[in-house]
Motif scaffolding. Sequence first.
Motif, PDB file in Angstrom:
ATOM      1  N   THR A  64       0.850  -1.204   0.000  1.00  0.00           N
ATOM      2  CA  THR A  64       0.000   0.000   0.000  1.00  0.00           C
ATOM      3  C   THR A  64       0.882   1.249   0.000  1.00  0.00           C
ATOM      4  O   THR A  64       0.635   2.202  -0.758  1.00  0.00           O
ATOM      5  CB  THR A  64      -0.941   0.007   1.221  1.00  0.00           C
ATOM      6  N   ALA A  65       1.894   1.239   0.830  1.00  0.00           N
ATOM      7  CA  ALA A  65       2.797   2.407   0.878  1.00  0.00           C
ATOM      8  C   ALA A  65       3.534   2.574  -0.452  1.00  0.00           C
ATOM      9  O   ALA A  65       3.671   3.691  -0.971  1.00  0.00           O
ATOM     10  CB  ALA A  65       3.793   2.246   2.022  1.00  0.00           C
TER      11      ALA A  65
ATOM     12  N   THR B  92       1.141   3.825  -3.225  1.00  0.00           N
ATOM     13  CA  THR B  92       0.732   5.212  -3.010  1.00  0.00           C
ATOM     14  C   THR B  92       1.871   6.151  -3.400  1.00  0.00           C
ATOM     15  O   THR B  92       1.658   7.180  -4.057  1.00  0.00           O
ATOM     16  CB  THR B  92       0.314   5.414  -1.534  1.00  0.00           C
ATOM     17  N   ALA B  93       3.091   5.782  -3.021  1.00  0.00           N
ATOM     18  CA  ALA B  93       4.255   6.585  -3.415  1.00  0.00           C
ATOM     19  C   ALA B  93       4.451   6.540  -4.930  1.00  0.00           C
ATOM     20  O   ALA B  93       4.818   7.538  -5.559  1.00  0.00           O
ATOM     21  CB  ALA B  93       5.501   6.078  -2.694  1.00  0.00           C
TER      22      ALA B  93
ATOM     23  N   HIS C 197       3.974   7.794   8.450  1.00  0.00           N
ATOM     24  CA  HIS C 197       4.447   6.523   7.891  1.00  0.00           C
ATOM     25  C   HIS C 197       4.659   6.591   6.374  1.00  0.00           C
ATOM     26  O   HIS C 197       5.663   6.118   5.841  1.00  0.00           O
ATOM     27  CB  HIS C 197       3.428   5.430   8.233  1.00  0.00           C
ATOM     28  N   GLN C 198       3.686   7.193   5.666  1.00  0.00           N
ATOM     29  CA  GLN C 198       3.763   7.210   4.197  1.00  0.00           C
ATOM     30  C   GLN C 198       4.816   8.193   3.671  1.00  0.00           C
ATOM     31  O   GLN C 198       5.297   8.042   2.542  1.00  0.00           O
ATOM     32  CB  GLN C 198       2.423   7.644   3.594  1.00  0.00           C
TER      33      GLN C 198
ATOM     34  N   GLN D 139       7.013   8.307   0.107  1.00  0.00           N
ATOM     35  CA  GLN D 139       6.743   9.340  -0.890  1.00  0.00           C
ATOM     36  C   GLN D 139       8.027  10.063  -1.277  1.00  0.00           C
ATOM     37  O   GLN D 139       8.298  10.301  -2.456  1.00  0.00           O
ATOM     38  CB  GLN D 139       5.741  10.360  -0.322  1.00  0.00           C
TER      39      GLN D 139
ATOM     40  N   ILE E  91       0.812  14.589   2.399  1.00  0.00           N
ATOM     41  CA  ILE E  91       0.439  13.217   2.802  1.00  0.00           C
ATOM     42  C   ILE E  91       0.170  13.233   4.312  1.00  0.00           C
ATOM     43  O   ILE E  91       1.001  12.813   5.115  1.00  0.00           O
ATOM     44  CB  ILE E  91       1.514  12.185   2.344  1.00  0.00           C
TER      45      ILE E  91
END
Length: 321
Positions: free
Chosen positions: A107-108, A111-112, A137-138, A142, A197
């Motif tokens: 997921t991370a 998303t990045a 966290h994200q 990113q 984010i």
Amino acid sequence: MLIVTEETCKDVVGREDAFKAVESVFAAMAKGDAYNFPVVREAIGYADALYGFKSGFDRAGLALGVKSGGYWPGNMEKGLTNHQSTVFLFDPDTGQLDALVGGNYLTAMRTAAASSVSIAHLARKDSKVLGMVGAGHQAGFQLRAAAEQRNFEKVVAWNFHPQMLPGLGEVAEQIGLPFEAVTREQLGAEADVIISITSAHEPLMMKDWVKAGTHIACMGTDTKGKQETDPALIAASTVFTDEIAQSISIGETQHAIAAGLITEDAITTIGDVINGTHPGRASDDETTLFDGTGVGLQDIAIALAAVKLATEQGSAKEIEL
Ligand code: NAD
């Protein structure tokens, strides 16, 4: 049936794999070859958890699946990540379960990859300063992914909880970029690319702070009521998104739409830019904005990449169902 664990996903899926998977599925969505099914997200009335499904089918990439999971706020105390998810991939010819894939790291990464795809296609080529709004966290994922898209010389950052900024500064240091904590006004004045984010519910970046020609990737707003960006900044930008239906309902443009500042037909999918059916940025002083709402097809595309890579490297576990 194959099982690809969280640890295996971390071992086999790199940023380039994530970028390619997400860019291809955005392109397929814009061509009408891939579509997302309606998202289910419910408060289950237990453990304060939010639980749901994101699913879809990519006819071009032959990927059919669902990401199941959500948000368990008490997990941190148990030494677990609050966001938990698992991807299920099915054989599009038979409906049989093909693979179970750990979804947290993916997921991370996906998303990045979405914001970095937007930077690759929309940011000015001469972008030098990366602005980060958020340090959770994200944010590190990113920052690492964005840094590979342009020759950035510096990172400027702001976070609502300033004590979290040194952690993001460490990521910048690891990739050899100078890092400076700044005010939001300074961030807008200096940054050529801005990524937001956060889990904010009010605008953090205002129109008058951002210089013309900036590319902004709004990545935090994925639920009704969340907000990171001044609706006037959205109205002053050329707006792109992963999926228009999500952007106007749960994404960053929901507020500008509700205020009547923009209409749905002013929003272009990033897939149209990837496919060359929209020219993307038209000039160096045009402000571009990508509303990355996060779609199920991103999860399915990156999970399929994980299965292929893990199988090639002999690290997918096979079991009888
Ligand atoms: P996190 O909990 O690790 O970090 C939250 C971040 O938001 C921190 O920077 C924190 O300081 C900031 N924050 C918290 N309250 C705030 C407030 N009131 N005002 C401004 N900032 C505030 O979360 P994360 O895992 O880094 O995720 C960040 C956001 O991204 C979340 O909203 C999450 O739902 C969203 N997200 C979006 C996608 C997508 O595809 N678009 C995917 C995953 C996560």
